[in-house]
Design an enzyme around this catalytic site. Structure first.
Site, PDB file in Angstrom:
ATOM      1  CB  CYS A 381     -99.691 -48.921  22.912  1.00 19.12           C
ATOM      2  SG  CYS A 381    -100.862 -50.220  22.619  1.00 19.12           S
ATOM      3  CG  HIS A 507     -98.719 -47.616  18.629  1.00 17.83           C
ATOM      4  ND1 HIS A 507     -97.770 -47.921  18.997  1.00 17.83           N
ATOM      5  CD2 HIS A 507     -99.755 -48.564  18.857  1.00 17.83           C
ATOM      6  CE1 HIS A 507     -98.035 -49.099  19.520  1.00 17.83           C
ATOM      7  NE2 HIS A 507     -98.988 -49.326  19.509  1.00 17.83           N
ATOM      8  CD  GLU A 509     -95.105 -45.350  17.867  1.00 22.14           C
ATOM      9  OE1 GLU A 509     -95.241 -46.565  18.301  1.00 22.14           O
ATOM     10  OE2 GLU A 509     -95.681 -44.564  18.553  1.00 22.14           O
TER      11      GLU A 509
END
Length: 532
Positions: A381, A507, A509
């Site tokens: 990001c 993102h 994750e």
């Protein structure tokens, strides 16, 4: 008939209600039951999207773009399910909905009160999640601590649900702390007794009490808690500090917590098959290699601000048989002059997401160090946006190049507002949020990591790479390796002449799982291991 499990907390906050709920969810799922889970947060914010990470930790984003509590990350990682906006309910959301209904005239001129209007809305959020998922079991964690004034409507709502659906369809789990008094060399049950007393005064009798403790809980102590709290000693479950969080489901299973739950709810299901989970835990406890990752951010004093990033790194490490040692680097303390000294021992550098202008130059210095010294770099990001800014400044020679978010008057706005964001005034809930597809260019590091040319990832951003600079960047060696399917939005950039320098706008994750690491994280850790 859906069964309802409610998890409350007492004595202190942050004692692991979320991990307990997620671990139980894993056990029940592995017994062949369909499980969904949600978190009720008593704060008046509509969602945590505009809250400081120092206040709340990370903001976890779901597929449908909800900005939610970090506990939803635990739920998704442990149970391996994808949740949605109905999985996180706040006082702010509930009151907003009730006020909207009142303005619309839905209450037919009645006086709107906490009981029944707020409590009915809360109950509807539980029942709606059950209807939408058609799950066998719905687990609802109540945030905060019993005794907090903010929690009262939530506790009243879950008390009423027992009457609405029948006692055989509801189970209450209360999580408390048994403190160890070092000076006396004793553990004390009194706080637990008082917490349960408070809960019972509100009309809720817990069926199971989970006690968080640093020391083993003796049978005598379990008997004492059972006596004072009106449950069986077998229903007092010990929850010790674990070497790895992923051992908690196995600890609960060893104490037959899932059997007790099913007995209370009058459900029959085969024993949970946990072989794969046991193998995971064994692997986690016996990693043979180590790799050091420098995580450069401005919220590193509260590591929960980057919880999913840290977990995704660990998941990738498990796949490589490597323990991840995270070097938490405060970007406010990084300068061009000291960056080499700070980074000298790291095998890879990661700059995660973030907002605002504080400590930006420290991140850019870290990115330049990674680029020049061929250290594996992963930007997420803001970490992608600043990678393009650093490249524009130091390779393209565009003096003053910056992000319009940080420097609105810059002559070279490498990062600019998305067109649809330019007339938006409210900050909350207005970012580009949720799951979007990305098309990956063949022959790139991104394609090598994913093994495919079309992926879906979760986003949370307002600013985007300015395509006016795309051709210039690519000619100089920073290529766009993934875009939105229409080619308009840049999703991934990478360097051609670098062992591993990849940065993404989304993102990744949020979709990583302990037994299924996210592809870019897996490749990044692999590159860091090669750099040792």
């Amino acid at each position: 008939m859906t069964k309802y499990i409610f998890v409350t907390g007492g004595v202190v906050s942050s004692i692991g209600k979320g991990i307990t709920a997620a671990s139980l969810g894993r056990l029940l799922k592995n017994r062949g039951l369909s499980v969904t889970i949600q978190k009720f947060d008593p704060y008046i914010n509509v969602d945590p999207g505009t809250m400081s990470p120092y206040q709340h930790g990370e903001v976890y984003v779901t597929d449908d773009g909800a900005e939610t509590d970090l506990d939803l990350g635990h739920y998704e990682r442990f149970i391996d399910i994808n949740l949605n906006k109905y999985s996180n309910v706040t006082t702010g959301k509930v009151y907003s909905e009730v006020i909207k209904k009142e303005r619309r005239g839905d209450y037919l001129g009645g006086t709107v009160q906490v009981i029944p209007h707020i409590t009915n809305e809360l109950k509807d959020r539980v029942f709606r999640a059950a209807r939408m998922t058609n799950s066998d079991i719905i687990i609802t964690e109540i945030g905060g601590t019993v005794g907090d004034i903010e929690s009262l409507p939530f506790l009243e709502a879950i008390r009423q649900i027992k009457g609405d659906v029948g006692a055989e369809n509801v189970l209450y789990i209360h999580t408390t702390l048994i403190p160890y008094i070092k000076a006396a060399g004793e553990m004390k049950t009194k706080p637990t007794q008082h917490s349960v007393k408070e809960l019972r005064s509100l009309g809720i009798q817990p069926n199971i009490i989970v006690v968080r403790t640093e020391q083993p809980v003796s049978q005598e102590m379990k008997d004492k808690i059972a006596l004072f709290c009106d449950i069986k000693a077998s229903e007092v479950i010990e929850s010790r500090d674990e070497e790895t969080l992923y051992n908690v489901p196995l600890s609960l299973q060893k104490q037959k917590m899932d059997d007790i739950v099913l007995e209370h709810l009058q459900l029959e299901a085969p024993q949970a098959e946990m072989t794969d989970w046991k193998n995971l835990v064994h692997r986690v406890k016996n990693l043979s290699k180590k790799v050091r990752i420098g995580l450069v951010g401005k919220y590193v004093s509260l590591q929960d601000a980057y919880l999913s990033v840290a977990e995704a790194l660990r998941h990738a490490g498990y796949d490589h048989d490597a323990e991840i040692e995270i070097d938490w680097i405060d970007s406010e303390k990084v300068t061009k002059e000291n960056v080499a000294e700070i980074m000298k021992d790291v095998d890879g550098i990661l700059v995660p997401g973030g907002f605002g202008d504080r400590a930006i130059e420290g991140k850019i210095a870290a990115i330049e160090y990674a680029r020049v010294n061929k250290v594996p770099y992963f930007g997420i990001c803001l970490g992608m946006q600043l990678a393009t800014v650093e490249f524009a400044r130091n390779v393209l020679g565009l003096e003053g190049a910056h992000s319009a978010e940080i420097e609105p008057e810059t002559n070279h706005n490498i990062i600019d507002l998305l067109p649809e964001q330019k007339n938006i005034e409210n900050m909350g809930g207005t970012l580009r949020l949720g799951l979007y597809p990305a098309r990956i260019k063949q022959g790139t590091k991104a394609e090598a990591a994913y093994g495919t040319t079309l992926v879906e990832e979760r986003h949370r951003h307002r600013y985007e790479f300015n395509n006016e600079y795309r051709e210039q960047m690519e000619e100089a060696g920073m290529i766009v390796s993934a875009t939105s399917p229409d080619g308009r939005l840049v999703e991934v950039v990478e360097l051609i002449d670098h062992p591993w320098f990849v940065a993404c706008q989304y993102h990744p994750e949020f979709i990583s799982r302990p037994n299924r690491p996210q592809s870019l994280f897996k490749d990044f850790v692999g590159a860091a291991l090669k750099n040792k």
